[in-house]
Design a protein around this motif. Structure first.
Motif, mmCIF file in Angstrom:
data_model
loop_
_atom_site.group_PDB
_atom_site.id
_atom_site.type_symbol
_atom_site.label_atom_id
_atom_site.label_comp_id
_atom_site.label_asym_id
_atom_site.label_seq_id
_atom_site.Cartn_x
_atom_site.Cartn_y
_atom_site.Cartn_z
ATOM 1 N N UNK A 1 0.174 16.399 -13.551
ATOM 2 C CA UNK A 1 -0.124 17.819 -13.324
ATOM 3 C C UNK A 1 0.921 18.693 -14.019
ATOM 4 N N UNK A 2 2.184 18.274 -13.936
ATOM 5 C CA UNK A 2 3.242 19.048 -14.586
ATOM 6 C C UNK A 2 3.091 19.074 -16.093
ATOM 7 N N UNK B 1 3.645 10.136 -7.521
ATOM 8 C CA UNK B 1 4.574 10.423 -8.617
ATOM 9 C C UNK B 1 3.817 10.619 -9.924
ATOM 10 N N UNK B 2 2.886 9.723 -10.221
ATOM 11 C CA UNK B 2 2.110 9.835 -11.459
ATOM 12 C C UNK B 2 1.276 11.115 -11.442
ATOM 13 N N UNK C 1 0.823 -1.210 0.000
ATOM 14 C CA UNK C 1 0.000 0.000 0.000
ATOM 15 C C UNK C 1 0.856 1.259 0.000
ATOM 16 N N UNK C 2 1.990 1.232 0.730
ATOM 17 C CA UNK C 2 2.896 2.373 0.739
ATOM 18 C C UNK C 2 3.488 2.639 -0.637
ATOM 19 N N UNK C 3 3.923 1.580 -1.307
ATOM 20 C CA UNK C 3 4.488 1.735 -2.646
ATOM 21 C C UNK C 3 3.432 2.234 -3.622
ATOM 22 N N UNK C 4 2.216 1.710 -3.530
ATOM 23 C CA UNK C 4 1.130 2.170 -4.403
ATOM 24 C C UNK C 4 0.858 3.646 -4.167
ATOM 25 N N UNK C 5 0.848 4.082 -2.905
ATOM 26 C CA UNK C 5 0.603 5.485 -2.583
ATOM 27 C C UNK C 5 1.702 6.375 -3.167
ATOM 28 N N UNK C 6 2.956 5.972 -2.990
ATOM 29 C CA UNK C 6 4.081 6.762 -3.505
ATOM 30 C C UNK C 6 4.027 6.853 -5.029
#
Length: 78
Positions: free
Chosen positions: A67-68, A61-62, A52-57
């Motif tokens: 947005x950029x 990032x995506x 879940x932590x990796x999915x959140x990070x």
């Protein structure tokens, strides 16, 4: 007319019926499941929290990249 060697071998080798094959498959699955080392509750919680932590990070990032690029595209279009 004489049968070819392949035809003779094919006739000799008979597959077991569908029910016997299915039963053997289920028994094999049961035997393999007995060999499995299942995680403890603590291991499961740790692994789940890591995933879940990796999915959140990766989601963050995506989002930042999206947005950029969306802002950059808005500047180019104007």
């Amino acid at each position: 007319m004489a049968k070819s060697e392949k035809e003779v071998r094919k006739e000799k080798v008979k597959k077991p019926g569908l029910i016997k094959r299915f039963t053997a498959f289920v028994k094999g699955v049961g035997a393999e499941l007995k060999k499995v080392t299942w995680p403890t509750k603590n291991e499961l919680m740790q692994h789940t929290s890591v995933v879940l932590g990796i999915v959140f990070i990766l989601t963050l990032i995506v989002y930042v990249i999206d947005a950029g690029l969306g802002g950059l595209l808005a500047l180019i279009i104007r």
